[in-house]
Design an enzyme around this catalytic site. Structure first.
Site, PDB file in Angstrom:
ATOM      1  N   ASP A   1      34.522  24.914  31.699  1.00 24.25           N
ATOM      2  CA  ASP A   1      33.950  26.246  31.566  1.00 24.25           C
ATOM      3  C   ASP A   1      33.654  26.449  30.070  1.00 24.25           C
ATOM      4  O   ASP A   1      34.119  25.677  29.211  1.00 24.25           O
ATOM      5  CB  ASP A   1      34.895  27.319  32.125  1.00 24.25           C
ATOM      6  CG  ASP A   1      34.145  28.619  32.445  1.00 24.25           C
ATOM      7  OD1 ASP A   1      33.043  28.831  31.892  1.00 24.25           O
ATOM      8  OD2 ASP A   1      34.659  29.437  33.230  1.00 24.25           O
TER       9      ASP A   1
HETATM   10  C1  NOJ Z   1      31.853  31.475  31.906  1.00 26.61           C
HETATM   11  C2  NOJ Z   1      32.009  31.629  33.375  1.00 26.61           C
HETATM   12  O1  NOJ Z   1      33.373  31.632  33.707  1.00 26.61           O
HETATM   13  C3  NOJ Z   1      31.294  30.537  34.158  1.00 26.61           C
HETATM   14  O2  NOJ Z   1      31.376  30.838  35.521  1.00 26.61           O
HETATM   15  C4  NOJ Z   1      29.881  30.423  33.703  1.00 26.61           C
HETATM   16  O3  NOJ Z   1      29.200  29.453  34.464  1.00 26.61           O
HETATM   17  C5  NOJ Z   1      29.865  30.090  32.233  1.00 26.61           C
HETATM   18  N1  NOJ Z   1      30.515  31.152  31.492  1.00 26.61           N
HETATM   19  C6  NOJ Z   1      28.469  29.904  31.689  1.00 26.61           C
HETATM   20  O4  NOJ Z   1      27.841  31.129  31.614  1.00 26.61           O
END
Ligand code: NOJ
Length: 886
Positions: A302
């Site tokens: 993430d």
């Molecule tokens: C953080 C989020 O938790 C995730 O789901 C997302 O894909 C990423 N940011 C990218 O935006």
């Protein structure tokens, strides 16, 4: 110890607590909530599992992709391989995540883009219903169609890897901030929706991402930095602590389905699981995902969830996103540091080869070809037509938005999915509406956002009707059909009189309006939720409570006190408290529509006027928040260390909890149970038949893997990896090259100074020799016998009413034995368009996994000796038929 070995150790940032424990992969350690005598005897513990499994050339469905990837990766230089694994930095290029390109081979850097309900940040794209609303249709046709349409949306925009769908959070906490991005708190239902959407996405040539692996059940404390911003003085992100059985049977269950469906990518989560960060948790990535489930694709972090360099590679991470340590730091745990770590032997060559293989195999598996990637035709960072292609650096001004319309006819799907996912919780006969004389719509939730549908960035505000949650899982609305406009349009067509008041607090006018004779009052109320980086009116992602926003509860009570025909419409991201008014006879109907996306009003009209069949609730409606038995962790409970959230309830969340503790008739029995929902007709269930299928007895997997393949040679001369003179350095951009070829002596301050790779990494981490296979393992989701169909169940559903309608029969199973849920969902089907008097046979299949429990001792699935009962009916508490499994 060469100087080379010394410098690499400086680059390896270590925080994983589990590393110095002497367990190898062959021991199959189990996660246990029991405290461990490791680094902190009081904390839950995640055992180390090494080495990181490499791809299996024979894995079903992956053979061709494997061969293509092998051919491609074998031709790459080390920096080129590293480029595949490392993002170029936050806002470095156009997508929310981009890895480096390999121009020599014609590969444009892969584009990773959110999210689960559409394409984030792009204009002229569709805003689909949230996952939770999509789930409530219980329609596998719609889920597959959703996947295909999402896949096409991303493909036509140039996205290689869609950052969705989500099945974590699963929804343990009824007020969890991101539950709506996923499908349902029930792992079985969630798993099927997850797999269907993934299959659809990938069939359109886009890699799907199963996220977030694992245990990201709340927003608060998910990242220490974010939590500090909210005033919590913590140094590490929270730890979700769960036992091995709960992990397998509840939270990881849908992810196993994702692997079975052939998903290409996984995203590891922000928070820790059993006190090891999601993106360096070797038990989760090496152990469960890649070894036990046989996952052949790649794991990406993430965004900013990577907290270490070499150790994350050893623990099974394959791609770091967005590539920099923190947004725009210009530094990376990988990039040049990974190049260095491979050159000096800390990260074995087979591991970087396996990372590159997994990424390219996923790419080929969905049918992509090198040199033929669609153009990325949008920029995440601006809607202007021209601007910097490298936004962080502010360089390379060119056309970055082509405003390509990728909506096709998805609006029809959106409208149907929103309608079929709307649940009728109560109906005293007022619905379907038949040309009512006078409709009085009340509530802000029926109307537009005063700043436009996209007035708040990432939909992070409460203003107007709720059709989406906020955060990275949101998209730009191409338009938003509000309930106010759609109901008015229908009213005009019908010759009804229509008035609406969209201000919840204009009580004087509201009371006059709804008190008028013949008024059918339709009252709208909402409760939003979203991702933790945005605080909407005190809700820092997670909902503070289960009450309706903007005094929705009072509005409904006040209106129903004076209007005898009050229809309530709820747009909420999960259950809300309805106890004070749901059984008021003046409340003649209650509808839950979740968050239906761009066609919100039209979907609602289709249900209000009976043009479409409704759905069934995918979570339990308890009387009060406390009745759910769990809540998200609100206080930092471990000093300034990682807050600890012990999932002590195990499997007993949502209906499993209510069924055990609050049986029918008890004071806290749910108001509307899981699976419940009214339809336009009535259905009768009969003729339950159970056929036992002849399958081979279950055999634990044995044998060994191949040795880790090594693909190609590389130079060990650091001078070969310095920044090329013919490349212009972009500010903050992450590259695979080194700043210097000097080994440096500054490493002496590093606590790991002087250690060899074997000393520095946990035991087994560098071992590329053939490994014993896990007894529950197999490619594509584990031991293939888990997917054997062991029972076929049929039942007859008859439409006993007077209108054509859809039935949604559900199959529940009790595993028997102590400590097991009363029953769990194990089958369902949306049987469409059954005519009055017509009977249809529904057929549901139970796999071996469906009837098994996870045995923590043998580390395998077992069918316990206890009597197993199945039930078929219309909800988790309305089960007309039952039988004991022979
Ligand atoms: C953080 C989020 O938790 C995730 O789901 C997302 O894909 C990423 N940011 C990218 O935006």
């Amino acid at each position: 110890m060469t100087p080379l070995t010394i410098i690499l150790l400086l680059t390896a940032v270590i925080t994983c607590q589990a590393f110095n424990l002497k367990t190898t992969r062959a021991d199959f350690p189990k996660i246990n909530l029991q405290r461990h005598n490791g680094t902190d005897p009081n904390l839950a513990y995640s055992p180390p599992v090494y080495p990181s499994p490499w791809m299996d050339p024979e894995a079903n469905g992956w053979q061709e992709a494997y061969a293509k990837a092998r051919d491609f990766v074998s031709q790459l230089t080390l920096p080129e391989k590293v480029n595949l694994t490392t993002g170029v930095g936050w806002m470095g290029e156009r997508c929310v995540g981009n890895v480096g390109s390999i121009p020599r081979m014609g590969l444009r850097g892969l584009c990773m883009q959110d999210g689960p309900l559409g394409i984030r940040f792009k204009d002229y794209a569709t805003a689909f219903p949230v996952g939770m609303t999509a789930a409530a249709s219980w329609s596998r046709n719609l889920w597959r169609d959703r996947g295909k349409r999402l896949g096409r949306t991303h493909y036509q925009s140039g996205v290689d890897v869609q950052l969705g769908p989500a099945a974590g959070p699963l929804g343990r906490n009824p007020t969890g901030g991101r539950n709506w991005e996923g499908f349902s708190v029930d792992p079985y239902l969630s798993g099927i929706a997850f797999a269907d959407v993934i299959t659809g996405i990938q069939s359109e040539g886009v890699v799907a991402t199963a996220k977030h692996w694992l245990g990201n059940e709340q927003e608060r404390f998910r990242q220490a930095g974010e939590a500090r911003g909210y005033g919590f003085n913590i140094s590490e992100s929270m730890s979700t602590n769960m036992d091995d059985k709960t992990l397998h049977e509840v939270y990881a269950w849908p992810f196993q389905d994702a692997v079975h469906a052939g998903v290409g990518a996984f995203m590891c989560s922000y928070q820790q699981l059993n006190n090891s960060y999601g993106c360096q948790n070797s038990k989760l990535m090496n152990g469960i995902l890649k070894d036990e489930y046989g996952f052949q694709g790649f794991v990406m972090s993430d965004w900013q969830a990577q907290h270490a360099g070499v150790s994350t590679a050893a623990a099974g991470l394959d791609m770091t996103m967005p590539g920099d340590t923190t947004f725009n730091s210009g530094l990376s745990f990988w990039g040049g540091n990974l190049t260095l770590a491979v050159v000096n032997g800390t990260v074995p060559e087979w591991r970087i080869d396996d990372m590159a293989m997994r990424i390219m195999a996923a790419f080929f598996k969905v049918g992509r070809t090198v040199g033929n990637q669609p153009e990325i035709n949008f920029s995440s960072w601006t809607q202007d037509t021209f601007g910097p292609a490298n936004m962080a650096a502010g360089e390379n001004i060119e056309q970055i938005n082509y405003h390509v319309d990728v909506r096709e006819d998805h609006a029809y799907h959106v409208r149907e999915s929103g309608a079929k996912g709307t649940v009728i919780l109560k109906n005293n006969g007022v619905l379907p509406l038949k040309k009512p004389k006078f409709i009085a719509v009340v509530g802000e939730d029926a109307g537009p956002n005063s700043h436009g549908p996209n007035g708040c960035s990432d939909r992070g505000c409460a203003d107007g009707t709720l059709a989406m949650g906020w955060g990275s899982g949101s998209v730009e609305f191409p338009y938003l059909v509000t309930p106010d406009s759609a109901i008015q349009a229908q009213a005009l067509q019908d010759g009804s009189r229509y008035e609406s008041i969209l201000d919840n607090y204009d009580w004087e006018k509201i009371s006059q309006l709804v008190a008028r004779p013949n008024a059918t009052a339709i009252v709208f109320a909402y409760a939003g939720a979203g991702e933790g980086y945005i605080n909407v009116e005190g809700n820092e992602g997670d909902r503070q409570n289960m009450t309706l926003w903007r005094s929705g509860n009072e509005l409904i009570k006040n209106i129903s006190a004076i209007n005898p025909n009050t229809v309530v419409v709820l747009h909420t991201m999960g259950p809300v408290e309805v106890d004070e008014w749901y059984d008021n006879p003046n409340v003649t109907a209650i509808l839950w529509a979740g968050a239906p996306g761009q066609e919100s009003g039209n979907s609602l009209v289709d249900i209000l006027y009976g043009k479409q069949s409704p759905g069934r609730t995918v979570f339990t409606w308890g009387r009060a928040h406390e009745d759910y038995g769990v809540d998200w962790l609100r206080e930092a409970n471990n000093g300034n260390g990682a807050p600890q959230d012990d999932f002590e309830e195990g499997a007993f969340i949502d209906y499993r909890h209510f069924d055990r503790d609050y049986p029918p008739g008890s004071e806290k029995a749910p108001i509307y149970e899981f699976g419940y929902g009214l339809s336009w007709s009535t259905f009768d269930f009969s003729n339950l038949q159970v056929e036992k299928r002849n399958v081979q007895p279950y055999k634990p997997t044995t044998g060994q893997t191949i040795a880790a393949p090594v693909l190609g040679n590389f130079s060990t001369d650091l001078a070969d990896y310095t920044f090329p003179s013919d490349v212009r350095y972009l500010y903050q951009f992450i590259y695979p090259w080194l700043n210097t070829s000097s080994s440096g002596e500054e490493a002496s301050a590093d606590p790991h100074y002087g250690q060899t790779a074997e000393e520095f990494l946990p035991p087994g981490a560098t071992d590329g020799s053939p490994q014993l296979r896990h007894p529950a393992s197999g490619p594509n989701g584990g031991n293939s016998q888990l997917w054997d169909i062991v029972y076929t169940i049929t039942a007859t559903v008859t439409n006993t009413g007077s209108v054509m309608d859809d039935a949604i029969p559900q199959l529940y199973l009790s595993h028997g034995g102590e400590g097991e849920p009363v029953r769990v969902l194990r089958g369902f089907e949306r049987v469409e368009r059954i005519n009055p008097g017509e009977s249809r046979t529904v057929r549901m299949e139970l796999t071996r996994r469906d009837i098994s429990n996870w045995d923590t001792v043998s580390q395998n699935w077992v069918v316990t000796p206890f009597e197993k009962t199945i039930w078929v009916g219309s909800s988790s508490r309305n089960l007309a038929l039952s039988s004991v499994l022979p």
